[in-house]
Design a protein around this motif. Structure first.
Motif, PDB file in Angstrom:
ATOM      1  N   ASP A 102      25.013 -29.936  73.386  1.00  0.00           N
ATOM      2  CA  ASP A 102      25.174 -30.294  74.785  1.00  0.00           C
ATOM      3  C   ASP A 102      24.230 -29.454  75.637  1.00  0.00           C
ATOM      4  OD1 ASP A 102      27.166 -32.364  74.924  1.00  0.00           O
ATOM      5  OD2 ASP A 102      28.633 -30.882  74.253  1.00  0.00           O
ATOM      6  N   ALA A 103      24.064 -29.856  76.891  1.00  0.00           N
ATOM      7  CA  ALA A 103      23.192 -29.108  77.787  1.00  0.00           C
ATOM      8  C   ALA A 103      23.692 -27.689  78.013  1.00  0.00           C
ATOM      9  CB  ALA A 103      23.062 -29.840  79.127  1.00  0.00           C
ATOM     10  N   ASP A 104      25.007 -27.470  77.877  1.00  0.00           N
ATOM     11  CA  ASP A 104      25.548 -26.127  78.085  1.00  0.00           C
ATOM     12  C   ASP A 104      25.659 -25.317  76.797  1.00  0.00           C
ATOM     13  OD1 ASP A 104      27.654 -27.462  76.902  1.00  0.00           O
ATOM     14  OD2 ASP A 104      29.134 -26.921  78.406  1.00  0.00           O
ATOM     15  N   SER A 105      25.166 -25.864  75.677  1.00  0.00           N
ATOM     16  CA  SER A 105      25.138 -25.108  74.421  1.00  0.00           C
ATOM     17  C   SER A 105      24.013 -24.081  74.473  1.00  0.00           C
ATOM     18  CB  SER A 105      24.915 -26.048  73.231  1.00  0.00           C
ATOM     19  OG  SER A 105      25.927 -27.026  73.127  1.00  0.00           O
ATOM     20  N   PRO A 165      22.105 -35.006  75.169  1.00  0.00           N
ATOM     21  CA  PRO A 165      22.431 -35.901  76.285  1.00  0.00           C
ATOM     22  C   PRO A 165      22.777 -35.073  77.516  1.00  0.00           C
ATOM     23  CG  PRO A 165      24.275 -35.767  74.755  1.00  0.00           C
ATOM     24  CD  PRO A 165      23.174 -34.932  74.169  1.00  0.00           C
ATOM     25  N   ALA A 166      22.284 -35.482  78.680  1.00  0.00           N
ATOM     26  CA  ALA A 166      22.494 -34.666  79.883  1.00  0.00           C
ATOM     27  C   ALA A 166      22.551 -35.536  81.124  1.00  0.00           C
ATOM     28  CB  ALA A 166      21.376 -33.632  80.019  1.00  0.00           C
ATOM     29  N   ARG A 167      23.422 -35.133  82.049  1.00  0.00           N
ATOM     30  CA  ARG A 167      23.473 -35.771  83.376  1.00  0.00           C
ATOM     31  C   ARG A 167      23.752 -34.702  84.418  1.00  0.00           C
ATOM     32  NH1 ARG A 167      27.468 -38.455  86.659  1.00  0.00           N
ATOM     33  NH2 ARG A 167      29.051 -38.195  85.040  1.00  0.00           N
ATOM     34  N   ASP A 168      22.807 -34.505  85.321  1.00  0.00           N
ATOM     35  CA  ASP A 168      22.930 -33.485  86.371  1.00  0.00           C
ATOM     36  C   ASP A 168      23.240 -32.114  85.775  1.00  0.00           C
ATOM     37  OD1 ASP A 168      22.439 -35.407  88.301  1.00  0.00           O
ATOM     38  OD2 ASP A 168      24.561 -35.867  88.585  1.00  0.00           O
ATOM     39  N   ASP A 169      22.487 -31.759  84.750  1.00  0.00           N
ATOM     40  CA  ASP A 169      22.724 -30.511  84.017  1.00  0.00           C
ATOM     41  C   ASP A 169      21.494 -29.621  84.002  1.00  0.00           C
ATOM     42  OD1 ASP A 169      25.402 -30.468  83.184  1.00  0.00           O
ATOM     43  OD2 ASP A 169      25.009 -31.847  81.537  1.00  0.00           O
ATOM     44  N   ALA A 170      20.667 -29.673  85.042  1.00  0.00           N
ATOM     45  CA  ALA A 170      19.386 -28.970  85.018  1.00  0.00           C
ATOM     46  C   ALA A 170      19.536 -27.480  84.741  1.00  0.00           C
ATOM     47  CB  ALA A 170      18.651 -29.193  86.341  1.00  0.00           C
ATOM     48  N   GLU A 182      18.212 -43.142  80.026  1.00  0.00           N
ATOM     49  CA  GLU A 182      19.336 -44.046  79.796  1.00  0.00           C
ATOM     50  C   GLU A 182      20.147 -44.091  81.085  1.00  0.00           C
ATOM     51  OE1 GLU A 182      21.430 -46.551  79.376  1.00  0.00           O
ATOM     52  OE2 GLU A 182      20.705 -46.401  77.316  1.00  0.00           O
ATOM     53  N   PRO A 183      19.824 -45.029  81.984  1.00  0.00           N
ATOM     54  CA  PRO A 183      20.467 -45.042  83.309  1.00  0.00           C
ATOM     55  C   PRO A 183      21.928 -45.465  83.296  1.00  0.00           C
ATOM     56  CG  PRO A 183      19.034 -46.945  83.058  1.00  0.00           C
ATOM     57  CD  PRO A 183      18.812 -46.079  81.852  1.00  0.00           C
ATOM     58  N   GLY A 224      21.150 -40.822  83.885  1.00  0.00           N
ATOM     59  CA  GLY A 224      21.363 -41.146  85.288  1.00  0.00           C
ATOM     60  C   GLY A 224      21.488 -39.944  86.189  1.00  0.00           C
ATOM     61  N   SER A 225      20.728 -38.902  85.915  1.00  0.00           N
ATOM     62  CA  SER A 225      20.806 -37.677  86.713  1.00  0.00           C
ATOM     63  C   SER A 225      20.240 -37.882  88.111  1.00  0.00           C
ATOM     64  CB  SER A 225      20.038 -36.538  86.028  1.00  0.00           C
ATOM     65  OG  SER A 225      20.601 -36.216  84.774  1.00  0.00           O
ATOM     66  N   THR A 226      20.794 -37.135  89.067  1.00  0.00           N
ATOM     67  CA  THR A 226      20.248 -37.109  90.436  1.00  0.00           C
ATOM     68  C   THR A 226      19.577 -35.772  90.729  1.00  0.00           C
ATOM     69  OG1 THR A 226      22.395 -36.381  91.312  1.00  0.00           O
ATOM     70  CG2 THR A 226      21.969 -38.752  91.266  1.00  0.00           C
TER      71      THR A 226
END
Length: 289
Positions: free
Chosen positions: A103-106, A28-33, A78-79, A59-61
Motif C-alpha cells: 500500500d502507499a502507506d507501507s 494502488p493509491a488515491r490521494d496518498d501523495a 484507473e479513474p 482517481g486522485s485529486t
C-alpha cells in the motif's frame, strides 16, 4: 502458519534476469501523495531493487501521480475508484514474473524484496508469499491491539475459512502466471470488497500460500483513525466473504485442497521413482587378479 509447496505448476526460473526472478512492485493509491513518497523512497533503498514499480492512480485529486513519476515509477491511470479494480489494473500492466503488492502507506524494510525473491527461487516456491504488519504511527498499545486482534484475527479466522493463510495486501507477492489464471474471476468491479481477500478466495486448489510471520511490514495505523473508517473496513471484509461463499464454504475448500495435495504428493512420488529408474547403478570393478 505456512502453506509452502509448488507454485501452481509454474517454473521458478521463469522471468529470470539479472536476479533470480523479475519482480514488479504494484502500489494502488488515491490521494496518498505524502504516504507514497515514503513508500517509494523505501523501495529505492532495497538491497534487491525492484525491476519495475507500478503506481495505480485511482482517481486522485492530489499530486500522487507526480510523486510516482518523480521516483521513476510507471503510472497506470484507473479513474474508476475501487481498491480491487486498481490492484487488478496494476497486476495486468506489470511485466515481472513476480507481482509484489504494497500500500502507499507501507514502508518496506531494506531486505523485503530480497526475502521475496528468496521465497520464489526455492525449489518448493509457493504461489503466493505474505506476512503481517506493524503500525508505526499510533501508540504502542494500539499497535499491539491492531497486530493481535485486527491482523492476527484476520489471519487466524480466514485460515480456518480458506484452508490456507490469507494474503495481506500491504505485504504480499504472487506469481504473474497465477494472476493470469484467476484475473477474469475476481470481483474487480465491486468497490466494496477487499482486494487481498478476494484474490485469496480465487486462488485455485493447486496454488499455495506461504505466510511468514517474520516478514513484517511497517504500515500506517490509519484503519484506526476513526470509527467510521474502521467500520467500513469490517463491512467490506464481511461483504468480501459473502460474495465469495457460494461454492466456497470452508468444508468445500478444505476438501478440494486435500485432493490437490494428494495429487501433488502422488506426482512427486512418481517423479522420484522415475529419477531412480533413470539413474545408472554403480557396480564395483571386477577383480582381475
Amino acid at each position: 502458519m505456512s502453506g509452502g509447496g509448488e507454485n501452481g505448476g509454474e517454473s521458478s526460473s521463469a522471468g529470470s534476469g539479472a536476479h533470480g526472478v523479475t519482480i514488479s512492485v504494484v502500489i494502488p493509491a488515491r490521494d496518498d501523495a505524502s504516504f507514497l513518497e515514503r513508500a517509494l523512497t523505501a523501495l529505492e533503498r532495497q538491497t534487491r531493487r525492484p525491476d519495475e514499480v507500478v503506481v495505480v492512480d485511482n482517481g486522485s485529486t492530489d499530486d500522487t501521480a507526480e510523486v510516482a513519476r518523480r521516483h521513476g515509477a510507471t503510472v497506470v491511470d484507473e479513474p474508476v475508484q475501487g481498491i480491487l479494480r486498481a490492484t487488478a489494473a496494476g497486476f495486468d500492466a506489470a511485466t515481472g514474473a513476480i507481482l509484489a503488492r504494497i500500500d502507499a502507506d507501507s514502508v518496506p524494510e531494506p531486505d523485503w524484496l530480497a526475502r521475496v525473491e528468496a521465497a520464489f527461487t526455492r525449489p518448493d516456491a509457493p504461489t503466493a508469499y505474505t506476512g503481517p504488519g506493524r503500525f508505526y504511527d499510533i501508540a504502542r498499545a494500539g499497535d499491539w491491539a491492531g497486530r493481535t486482534f485486527y491482523l492476527g484475527g484476520y489471519v487466524t479466522w480466514m485460515t480456518l475459512f480458506l484452508g490456507h493463510p490469507p494474503l495481506f495486501g500491504s505485504n504480499m507477492a504472487l506469481t504473474k502466471a497465477a494472476w493470469m489464471r484467476i484475473r477474469s474471476d475476481v470481483h474487480r468491479t465491486d468497490r466494496r470488497v477487499h482486494d487481498d481477500l478476494d484474490i485469496t478466495y480465487h486462488l485455485l486448489p493447486d496454488m499455495t500460500v506461504e505466510y511468514d510471520p517474520t516478514l513484517v511490514m511497517p504500515i500506517s495505523g490509519r484503519p484506526f483513525y476513526s470509527w467510521r473508517g474502521f467500520g467500513r473496513r469490517l463491512h467490506w471484509a464481511f461483504r468480501t466473504i459473502g460474495v465469495n461463499l457460494p461454492g466456497q464454504w470452508p468444508w468445500q475448500r478444505w476438501a478440494r485442497r486435500r485432493v490437490s495435495r494428494a495429487d501433488r504428493d502422488a506426482r512427486r512420488l512418481q517423479d522420484a521413482r522415475g529419477d531412480r529408474a533413470r539413474t545408472p547403478s554403480r557396480r564395483a570393478p571386477a577383480d582381475r587378479s
